[in-house]
Write an enzyme that holds these catalytic residues in place. Sequence first.
Site, PDB file in Angstrom:
ATOM      1  N   GLU A  39      56.259  45.129  51.735  1.00  0.00           N
ATOM      2  CA  GLU A  39      57.147  45.487  52.949  1.00  0.00           C
ATOM      3  C   GLU A  39      58.126  44.461  53.104  1.00  0.00           C
ATOM      4  OE1 GLU A  39      54.920  46.235  56.644  1.00  0.00           O
ATOM      5  OE2 GLU A  39      56.893  46.720  57.538  1.00  0.00           O
ATOM      6  N   ARG A 263      41.609  39.376  49.571  1.00  0.00           N
ATOM      7  CA  ARG A 263      42.850  38.957  49.626  1.00  0.00           C
ATOM      8  C   ARG A 263      42.858  37.436  49.470  1.00  0.00           C
ATOM      9  NH1 ARG A 263      45.764  41.071  53.678  1.00  0.00           N
ATOM     10  NH2 ARG A 263      47.193  39.449  53.884  1.00  0.00           N
ATOM     11  N   LYS A 273      52.580  37.227  57.814  1.00  0.00           N
ATOM     12  CA  LYS A 273      53.989  37.130  57.904  1.00  0.00           C
ATOM     13  C   LYS A 273      54.213  36.887  59.169  1.00  0.00           C
ATOM     14  CE  LYS A 273      54.579  40.711  54.662  1.00  0.00           C
ATOM     15  NZ  LYS A 273      55.291  41.566  53.991  1.00  0.00           N
TER      16      LYS A 273
HETATM   17  P1  ATP Z   1      50.882  39.710  55.660  1.00  0.00           P
HETATM   18  O1  ATP Z   1      49.558  40.472  56.124  1.00  0.00           O
HETATM   19  O2  ATP Z   1      50.910  38.465  55.045  1.00  0.00           O
HETATM   20  O3  ATP Z   1      52.116  40.194  56.577  1.00  0.00           O
HETATM   21  P2  ATP Z   1      51.057  42.209  54.340  1.00  0.00           P
HETATM   22  O4  ATP Z   1      49.742  42.711  53.495  1.00  0.00           O
HETATM   23  O5  ATP Z   1      51.479  42.834  55.326  1.00  0.00           O
HETATM   24  O6  ATP Z   1      51.021  40.799  54.310  1.00  0.00           O
HETATM   25  P3  ATP Z   1      52.780  43.578  52.239  1.00  0.00           P
HETATM   26  O7  ATP Z   1      54.168  43.236  52.169  1.00  0.00           O
HETATM   27  O8  ATP Z   1      52.288  44.822  52.738  1.00  0.00           O
HETATM   28  O9  ATP Z   1      52.234  42.304  53.097  1.00  0.00           O
HETATM   29  O10 ATP Z   1      51.969  43.140  50.992  1.00  0.00           O
HETATM   30  C1  ATP Z   1      52.206  43.507  49.796  1.00  0.00           C
HETATM   31  C2  ATP Z   1      51.143  43.509  48.982  1.00  0.00           C
HETATM   32  O11 ATP Z   1      50.549  42.148  48.593  1.00  0.00           O
HETATM   33  C3  ATP Z   1      49.938  44.248  49.330  1.00  0.00           C
HETATM   34  O12 ATP Z   1      49.299  45.166  48.223  1.00  0.00           O
HETATM   35  C4  ATP Z   1      48.946  43.427  49.917  1.00  0.00           C
HETATM   36  O13 ATP Z   1      47.720  43.994  49.764  1.00  0.00           O
HETATM   37  C5  ATP Z   1      49.324  42.084  48.880  1.00  0.00           C
HETATM   38  N1  ATP Z   1      49.022  41.095  49.706  1.00  0.00           N
HETATM   39  C6  ATP Z   1      49.532  40.559  50.705  1.00  0.00           C
HETATM   40  N2  ATP Z   1      48.750  39.350  51.373  1.00  0.00           N
HETATM   41  C7  ATP Z   1      47.743  39.198  50.379  1.00  0.00           C
HETATM   42  C8  ATP Z   1      46.834  38.222  50.076  1.00  0.00           C
HETATM   43  N3  ATP Z   1      46.651  37.133  51.004  1.00  0.00           N
HETATM   44  N4  ATP Z   1      46.271  38.020  49.007  1.00  0.00           N
HETATM   45  C9  ATP Z   1      46.368  38.755  48.106  1.00  0.00           C
HETATM   46  N5  ATP Z   1      47.110  39.989  48.326  1.00  0.00           N
HETATM   47  C10 ATP Z   1      48.055  40.101  49.322  1.00  0.00           C
HETATM   48 MG    MG Z   2      51.281  45.446  54.577  1.00  0.00          MG
END
Ligand code: ATP
Ligand code: MG
Length: 560
Positions: A39, A263, A273
Amino acid sequence: MEVKTTEAPKERSLNFVEEIIENYIAETGGAIQTRFPPEPNGYLHIGHAKSICLNFGLAERYNGKCNLRFDDTNPVKEDTEYVDSIKEDIKWLGFNWAVERYASDYFDQLYEWAVELIKKGKAYVDDQTQEEIRLGRGTVQQAGTESPWRNRSVEENLKLFEEMKEGKYADGEKVLRAKIDMAHPNMLFRDPILYRILHTEHHRTGNKWCIYPMYDYAHGQSDSIERITHSICTLEFDVHRPLYDWFIQELGIFPSHQYEFARLNLTYTVMSKRKLLQLVKDQVVTGWDDPRMPTICALRRKGYTPASIRAFAEKVGVAKRDNVIDLSLLEYCVREDLNKVAERRMAVIDPLKVVVTNYPEGKSEIFSCVNNPEDEAAGRREVPFGREIFIEQADFMEEPPKGYYRLRPGGEVRLRYGYLIKCEEVVKDEAGNVVELRCTYDPESAGGGSSDGRKVKGVIHWVSAADAVEAEVRLYDNLFAKEAPDDVEEGKTFTDYLNPNSLVVKRALCERSLGEAKVGDRFQFERVGYFCVDKDSTAEKLVFNRTVTLKDTWAKLQKK
Ligand code: ATP
Ligand code: MG
């Protein structure tokens, strides 16, 4: 179609995703298609790097493809600044996407599918407020209650949904919901919201839309449009999987499948984030690329190599259960790589002046030094030596404990690449601080020998005073003092656990050749650590970031 597979790295067995993929290829003979779906609402962090290495890595290993898809369904938080940084980071890690897509590319198709669901009697427009919808959902123990608007006619729903799209209603006035089961044991099935009204400009579609699809409705269908075979996401989405499948089944579209892995969590780090954005906004750090941040751009600025991050992702592996990885593993990976690729230099962080009294005044000489003992191709450089040099304060002790092999009064030590020197006299200021050492050197000891064959154990680094180049060095430590800063005690927030010493700035004296260093160049400052030239450097002032310390065996001994 024949699909060639390269084998997984020999040293380990297949992880569970690889097993699933190998079975898929054996059964269908088809090629795999993955995607990385960020995102664009912040910069990527090391957790995303894990996901990138997994999705792109699998596509590489199994001759498939990986798309980059921006999940841009929430215009309130998203921005092109983030889109650009995400692309830069993925490229820097060494991956190439097959195609670049945006969930917003599919807004027309998603809208049509919503109309289709309405026509099938599987979706309706609800006039309830957000709060009413929340309360109506019930609890895990208790069934929800049906909305009074649930049984609107198909015609009315079609009309209202179109009016929603045309901007007839204000934010929050209406939503489109799937019509599934208000008593479903999986709460997500209790008539999930598909569309909400947001009169907000979108960074790509501008003002074309004022209704936006929800994540659950957009994600699976976007996967399906791109014919994603393996939609890999993190564990918290496992409860969403049945709903993901439900939409695909109801619409009868390409059957993408979702698989979840744990994760990545790291000690002494926050990763969400939202929290990282707060650190930026509150100016706890200087920006998203402050080298203390766990973002990819910060790690790059700090001196991390793409190879080290890829190696880290491989070492962490793919788990099915949540766990926390020790930050020291990431540091281990960058040390391993920098040891191979970083040229050696000498720099003194806490200088102590040494005068070599029997070295002729006005004389100087040049030692030719190997740049990298691990890489012959790195060549050699010239290091000047003269009568006055600087050594590290910690390399001299007046009353050293047992096992200390550096300089002491009357003691002898080897200057790295140079002569043996012996400490003859200790000069102190009025407060009793050691300000200068007066030493003699053995003129026959250049290149490793000595005048009488005696052996000297200690070797220390040094810098010629007449040729030294000054630099600012930024010594970083963990941003948080607590191993798990997300575990907050009552009445506290994660920022209460910030490490007050996460950045120490010093003035170092560097060997002459470092005067030519360019932004981004990485070095091992011998016996000190790995350093990288920061973008704040100017022609007048060099700035180095400490990437990581060397393993400090002395510190370990002292702890025992
Ligand atoms: P955050 O929770 O840090 O805001 P998010 O999951 O909202 O992260 P996205 O931009 O939606 O962030 O993530 C893009 C991809 O990266 C998704 O498939 C998500 O599952 C993966 N991802 C995000 N954080 C992690 C993590 N800590 N370990 C592994 N994969 C991750
Ligand atoms: Mg997300």
